[in-house]
Design an enzyme around this catalytic site. Sequence first.
Site, PDB file in Angstrom:
ATOM      1  N   THR A 204       0.836  -1.206   0.000  1.00  0.00           N
ATOM      2  CA  THR A 204       0.000   0.000   0.000  1.00  0.00           C
ATOM      3  C   THR A 204       0.866   1.250   0.000  1.00  0.00           C
ATOM      4  O   THR A 204       1.919   1.265   0.629  1.00  0.00           O
ATOM      5  CB  THR A 204      -0.866   0.045   1.283  1.00  0.00           C
ATOM      6  N   VAL A 233     -11.571  -7.569  -0.075  1.00  0.00           N
ATOM      7  CA  VAL A 233     -11.296  -6.128  -0.108  1.00  0.00           C
ATOM      8  C   VAL A 233     -10.816  -5.729   1.279  1.00  0.00           C
ATOM      9  O   VAL A 233     -11.379  -6.163   2.288  1.00  0.00           O
ATOM     10  CB  VAL A 233     -12.574  -5.349  -0.501  1.00  0.00           C
ATOM     11  N   GLY A 256      -1.269  -1.977   6.444  1.00  0.00           N
ATOM     12  CA  GLY A 256      -1.210  -3.184   7.267  1.00  0.00           C
ATOM     13  C   GLY A 256      -2.456  -4.018   7.118  1.00  0.00           C
ATOM     14  O   GLY A 256      -3.184  -3.885   6.136  1.00  0.00           O
TER      15      GLY A 256
HETATM   16  N1  ASP Z   1      -4.070  -2.367   4.133  1.00  0.00           N
HETATM   17  C1  ASP Z   1      -3.922  -3.156   2.942  1.00  0.00           C
HETATM   18  C2  ASP Z   1      -5.031  -4.180   2.900  1.00  0.00           C
HETATM   19  O1  ASP Z   1      -5.316  -4.793   3.910  1.00  0.00           O
HETATM   20  C3  ASP Z   1      -2.609  -3.855   2.810  1.00  0.00           C
HETATM   21  C4  ASP Z   1      -1.342  -3.096   3.166  1.00  0.00           C
HETATM   22  O2  ASP Z   1      -1.388  -2.008   3.683  1.00  0.00           O
HETATM   23  O3  ASP Z   1      -0.252  -3.622   2.941  1.00  0.00           O
HETATM   24  O4  ASP Z   1      -5.550  -4.404   1.843  1.00  0.00           O
END
Ligand code: ASP
Length: 343
Positions: A204, A233, A256
């Site tokens: 992300t 999602v 995260g």
């Molecule tokens: N927050 C994102 C999700 O859960 C993943 C990430 O931040 O790495 O889709």
Amino acid sequence: MPGRRKFLQTSLFGGIAVLLRKNISPLTEVEQPFTKGNPIVISTWNTGLEANKAAWKILVANGRALDAVEEGVKVTETSLNCCVGLGANPDRDGFVTLDASIMDESFNCGSVAFLERIMHPISVARRVMEKTPHVMLVGSGAQQFAIAEGFPIEEQKLSPDAHKNYEQWLKTSEYKPVINIENLQKTHGPSTPTGQSGEFNHDTIGMLAMDANGNLSGSCTTSGMGFKMRGRVGDSPIIGAGLFVDNSVGACVATGQGEDIIRISGSHTVVELMRHGLSPQEACKKAIERIVKIKKAKAKEIQVAFIALNNKGQVGAFAIHKEFDYAVHTNTEEKLIKSPSWF
Ligand code: ASP
């Protein structure tokens, strides 16, 4: 408080290194003299350094924070060898599916989820915000809208890195949705639970900016969890979870494990805590504390991080685990700050 002290020291020393190179005087987190009129942009992870540069070009030319946060994260979406956009890891069926959201200073917001074969989901999210009466479009409907808006449809193909990671993952097809525990990933490389490898193991980029007029905006774009269930999602396209902006208070963006960010309406929670007087860092810490308490022993297995920017231009962050960092760009400095963490 030791955590905060350590954070200040870390950011100060990290900052000094950059500042010595740039020959400008050092600032610490608490002393940043950002007031309205001084733009600032912050974004998650080290990929934020490049993304901030693109955002900065707009901010320094008196542009809108909204344009800055869109252009900034497009840099990461385009870098096909990275973690975000069409070059990212696929879902367990081998397809890259993307989520993104954007929010401006007037509570206008737009998002897309489960979008396939479009290079810039963040720009589609902005079109949803500006050209439809809706906030969120998903799946084939989002893709249909993107095509109608003139976005090219890209080839269905994995990037070389994603292909390699997917092949590796297929060997066990183990479904353990653990995200971004940096130490684990550094030690184990591609055979970690997420199967992600190397330097770019984050899925992300989240970005927050304040422009010269003191207006705030935010953006968030992701391929979500590597090897996720088809149709899964995360938090990133959900306004209030992955991203929230209230111009009268501040803004927050998350990265995260999305499920645990959604569970506490993470970004909205951080903004509400700032409304009640907490600094950006204290607010991020309180939200992380909430997740850690809910998850109990399982908190050790997940990573969540928030970054926040209040309407005075002060910034802060907090993560469950070490090794989360975020990039800051102001009139006087460009640097990566190591976030304080729960563990
Ligand atoms: N927050 C994102 C999700 O859960 C993943 C990430 O931040 O790495 O889709």
